[in-house]
Design an enzyme around this catalytic site. Structure first.
Site, mmCIF file in Angstrom:
data_model
loop_
_atom_site.group_PDB
_atom_site.id
_atom_site.type_symbol
_atom_site.label_atom_id
_atom_site.label_comp_id
_atom_site.label_asym_id
_atom_site.label_seq_id
_atom_site.Cartn_x
_atom_site.Cartn_y
_atom_site.Cartn_z
ATOM 1 N N ASP A 162 156.515 85.592 -27.814
ATOM 2 C CA ASP A 162 156.696 84.227 -27.284
ATOM 3 C C ASP A 162 155.557 83.279 -27.662
ATOM 4 O O ASP A 162 155.781 82.089 -27.888
ATOM 5 C CB ASP A 162 156.839 84.256 -25.747
ATOM 6 C CG ASP A 162 158.276 84.577 -25.324
ATOM 7 O OD1 ASP A 162 159.058 85.036 -26.179
ATOM 8 O OD2 ASP A 162 158.606 84.372 -24.136
ATOM 9 N N ASP A 202 161.197 86.064 -11.996
ATOM 10 C CA ASP A 202 160.846 87.114 -12.968
ATOM 11 C C ASP A 202 160.393 88.393 -12.255
ATOM 12 O O ASP A 202 160.874 89.494 -12.547
ATOM 13 C CB ASP A 202 159.757 86.625 -13.935
ATOM 14 C CG ASP A 202 160.255 85.492 -14.835
ATOM 15 O OD1 ASP A 202 161.458 85.147 -14.761
ATOM 16 O OD2 ASP A 202 159.450 84.949 -15.614
ATOM 17 N N ASN A 257 163.159 83.811 -28.743
ATOM 18 C CA ASN A 257 163.891 83.681 -27.472
ATOM 19 C C ASN A 257 162.949 83.135 -26.399
ATOM 20 O O ASN A 257 163.047 83.499 -25.229
ATOM 21 C CB ASN A 257 164.476 85.031 -27.058
ATOM 22 C CG ASN A 257 165.560 84.875 -25.990
ATOM 23 O OD1 ASN A 257 165.924 83.749 -25.638
ATOM 24 N ND2 ASN A 257 166.037 85.970 -25.452
ATOM 25 N N LYS A 312 158.272 90.818 -26.347
ATOM 26 C CA LYS A 312 158.415 89.390 -25.995
ATOM 27 C C LYS A 312 157.197 88.893 -25.223
ATOM 28 O O LYS A 312 156.712 87.786 -25.455
ATOM 29 C CB LYS A 312 159.698 89.159 -25.184
ATOM 30 C CG LYS A 312 159.971 87.666 -24.916
ATOM 31 C CD LYS A 312 161.308 87.450 -24.249
ATOM 32 C CE LYS A 312 161.729 85.991 -24.240
ATOM 33 N NZ LYS A 312 161.118 85.160 -23.225
ATOM 34 N N HIS A 331 162.849 92.221 -22.315
ATOM 35 C CA HIS A 331 161.557 92.868 -22.027
ATOM 36 C C HIS A 331 161.435 93.327 -20.578
ATOM 37 O O HIS A 331 160.928 94.408 -20.300
ATOM 38 C CB HIS A 331 160.418 91.910 -22.389
ATOM 39 C CG HIS A 331 160.499 90.557 -21.724
ATOM 40 N ND1 HIS A 331 159.407 89.885 -21.235
ATOM 41 C CD2 HIS A 331 161.561 89.743 -21.447
ATOM 42 C CE1 HIS A 331 159.784 88.737 -20.729
ATOM 43 N NE2 HIS A 331 161.083 88.623 -20.839
ATOM 44 N N ARG A 332 161.932 92.494 -19.653
ATOM 45 C CA ARG A 332 161.742 92.870 -18.227
ATOM 46 C C ARG A 332 162.649 94.034 -17.827
ATOM 47 O O ARG A 332 162.300 94.808 -16.950
ATOM 48 C CB ARG A 332 161.969 91.670 -17.307
ATOM 49 C CG ARG A 332 160.977 90.569 -17.565
ATOM 50 C CD ARG A 332 160.778 89.600 -16.442
ATOM 51 N NE ARG A 332 160.054 88.466 -16.983
ATOM 52 C CZ ARG A 332 158.745 88.457 -17.253
ATOM 53 N NH1 ARG A 332 158.013 89.516 -16.991
ATOM 54 N NH2 ARG A 332 158.161 87.405 -17.791
HETATM 55 O O1 LIG Z 1 158.158 77.520 -16.871
HETATM 56 C C1 LIG Z 1 157.974 78.726 -17.082
HETATM 57 O O2 LIG Z 1 156.937 79.152 -17.624
HETATM 58 C C2 LIG Z 1 159.009 79.687 -16.651
HETATM 59 C C3 LIG Z 1 159.953 79.334 -15.717
HETATM 60 C C4 LIG Z 1 160.976 80.259 -15.212
HETATM 61 O O3 LIG Z 1 162.221 79.888 -15.758
HETATM 62 P P1 LIG Z 1 163.352 79.036 -14.956
HETATM 63 O O4 LIG Z 1 162.775 77.759 -14.529
HETATM 64 O O5 LIG Z 1 164.399 78.868 -16.027
HETATM 65 O O6 LIG Z 1 163.802 79.890 -13.813
HETATM 66 C C5 LIG Z 1 160.669 81.707 -15.574
HETATM 67 O O7 LIG Z 1 161.789 82.525 -15.354
HETATM 68 C C6 LIG Z 1 160.224 81.823 -17.026
HETATM 69 O O8 LIG Z 1 159.941 83.162 -17.372
HETATM 70 C C7 LIG Z 1 158.963 81.038 -17.245
HETATM 71 C C1 LIG Z 2 162.902 84.090 -18.339
HETATM 72 C C2 LIG Z 2 161.905 84.492 -19.113
HETATM 73 O O1 LIG Z 2 161.518 83.901 -20.262
HETATM 74 P P1 LIG Z 2 161.673 82.441 -20.891
HETATM 75 O O2 LIG Z 2 160.310 81.873 -20.883
HETATM 76 O O3 LIG Z 2 162.175 82.686 -22.291
HETATM 77 O O4 LIG Z 2 162.636 81.648 -20.067
HETATM 78 C C3 LIG Z 2 161.111 85.699 -18.748
HETATM 79 O O5 LIG Z 2 160.062 85.922 -19.389
HETATM 80 O O6 LIG Z 2 161.490 86.451 -17.840
#
Ligand SMILES: O=C(O)C1=C[C@@H](OP(=O)(O)O)[C@@H](O)[C@H](O)C1
Ligand SMILES: C=C(OP(=O)(O)O)C(=O)O
Length: 442
Positions: free
Chosen positions: A56, A330, A99, A428, A402-403
């Site tokens: 990422d 998460d 992703n 990831k 990954h989770r």
């Molecule tokens: O802003 C961020 O860093 C994130 C927000 C969350 O997503 P959502 O807002 O889509 O739930 C989380 O699940 C993702 O892993 C990271």
């Molecule tokens: C939802 C996740 O990732 P993303 O930042 O791609 O949304 C995650 O890391 O669980």
């Protein structure tokens, strides 16, 4: 991006009884990608230490370099120096975002505010993850963003629009908080031109609120203070402009911490994670509270957390839970797997966003927990899990998530054999996860 997966096509987990030790956490994904972008948009050079090195963050770094931002390796392996440009020097680029939601959403907003000729695409799953609410908001401002495939989803083409931030914009917050985060992070790029404050109004319920709090906190460190009315209206002040704080230390990843803290809760412990604690700006540190309600002992310092608990392999049980997990989507996946060891049925509520993440996590979790013998019921936004009366050996599919791979490592404390398919998908956010896990369990 490295494709050198350190793991084989599948991993047979050794059956384990106990867990103890200390883990220095890798950097937070959410903070790493935010500070990379903020540093790229700020005046001056920022030294970032503790940065996460994973798929990422690699796609974000590669994109910033392709946009003409100077990024140099720092003195330590986990350090980079980013020299900001208030506009991206390259006006055209094809950007591959893997992703990574934390890369494609904020970058789309930043590029749309500036204008240019850009294409943003990702892996096939990224092209199934919604981005329409963000595109609607950007178009409302006068930016030019077109769908190259299916309406509402990447890949996207960004063109030369003329965003006008003199009027407020509305964004929906019920699918992902990352759309609001993206608008907030990008707003200072266009607000300077108007000489007026810029208001963002959130339509409907906002999910995953702590991530927006993190965005505001980090923007402040780069010199931009956003005023707000609760969770419904955010005002970026006229003249807002990012300035490098000089140095930023990225906290350890609180979502990654959840697996180890869970190990302490089911394997006796103590297990200590360092890099996050009481002073963290990540919402997922609240997972420690979830563990407390399940019966674990939790201690916290400014930048560490330690858990101790029962030994489920000796037949002890965690307390069953029924909770709203909207604030920690998460880390909630870790709780779902811990339900295997609970003393009764457990329920995770308000997790509809799971359906549009790396995979449909409600469906994936239901499928894989059921393979181990749990009874699982899913609704559009919840999961109810009754622990197995009789465990069954299982090959756990990880759904390129990954989770899924990381949280199902916790199933090794059960009485049945567990094989994790495609463990390399942890790259990831945590490429060395299974090595670190192996160092804690026995
Ligand atoms: O802003 C961020 O860093 C994130 C927000 C969350 O997503 P959502 O807002 O889509 O739930 C989380 O699940 C993702 O892993 C990271
Ligand atoms: C939802 C996740 O990732 P993303 O930042 O791609 O949304 C995650 O890391 O669980």
């Amino acid at each position: 991006m490295s494709n050198a997966h350190p793991y084989p096509p599948h991993l047979d987990l050794a059956r384990v009884r106990s867990a103890h030790g200390t883990v220095a956490l890798p950097g937070s994904k959410s903070i790493s990608n935010r500070v990379l972008l903020l540093s790229a948009l700020a005046e001056g050079t920022t030294r970032l230490s503790g940065l996460l090195d994973s798929d990422d963050t690699r796609v974000m770094l590669a994109a910033l370099r392709a946009l003409g931002i100077e990024v140099e390796q720092g003195a330590r392996p986990d350090e980079v120096l980013v020299t900001g440009a208030q506009r991206f020097p390259q006006q055209r680029a094809d950007l591959f975002m893997g992703n990574a939601g934390t890369a494609i959403r904020p970058l789309t907003a930043a590029l749309a505010m500036m204008g240019g000729q850009y294409v943003l695409s990702g892996v096939p799953r990224m092209h199934e993850r919604p981005i329409g609410d963000l595109v609607d908001a950007l178009r409302m401002l006068g930016a030019r963003v077109d769908y190259q495939g299916r309406e509402g989803y990447p890949p996207l083409a960004v063109g030369c629009g003329r965003p006008d931030l003199s009027r407020p914009v509305c964004v929906k917050g019920s699918v992902s908080s990352q759309f609001l985060t993206a608008l907030l992070l990008a707003a200072p790029l266009a607000v300077q031109a108007t000489g007026q404050d810029f208001a963002i109004e959130v339509e409907g319920e906002l999910i995953s609120k702590p991530y927006v709090e993190m965005t505001l906190n980090l923007m402040r460190r780069y010199g931009v203070s956003v005023a707000r009315e609760g969770w419904s209206r955010f005002v970026v002040p006229a003249g807002a402009r990012y300035r490098s704080p000089g140095h930023m230390l990225v906290e350890g990843d609180a979502s990654s911490a959840s697996y180890f803290l869970a190990l302490g809760a089911i394997g006796g412990g103590p297990v200590r994670v360092t890099g996050v604690g009481r002073d963290s700006i990540q919402g997922d540190v609240a997972f420690a509270e979830t563990l407390r309600t399940m019966g674990a002992e939790v201690e916290m310092g400014p930048d560490w957390i330690e858990t101790r608990g029962v030994q489920v392999a000796e037949g002890a049980r965690l307390k069953a839970f029924d909770a709203d997990f909207n604030l920690i989507p998460d880390a909630a996946m870790t709780a779902a797997v811990l339900a295997l060891y609970a003393d009764g049925p457990c329920r995770l509520r308000n997790i509809a966003s799971w359906r549009v993440k790396e995979t449909d996590r409600i469906h994936a979790m239901q499928t894989e927990l059921a393979k181990l013998g749990a009874t699982v019921e899913a609704t559009p936004d919840s999961l109810s899990i009754t622990p197995p009366a009789a465990w069954r050996a299982a090959e756990i599919g990880t759904w390129d998530d990954h989770r899924m791979a990381m949280c199902f490592s916790l199933a090794a404390f059960g009485p049945a054999a567990v094989r994790i398919l495609d463990p390399g998908c942890v790259s990831k956010t945590f490429p060395t996860y299974f090595d670190v896990y192996g160092g804690l369990v026995a």
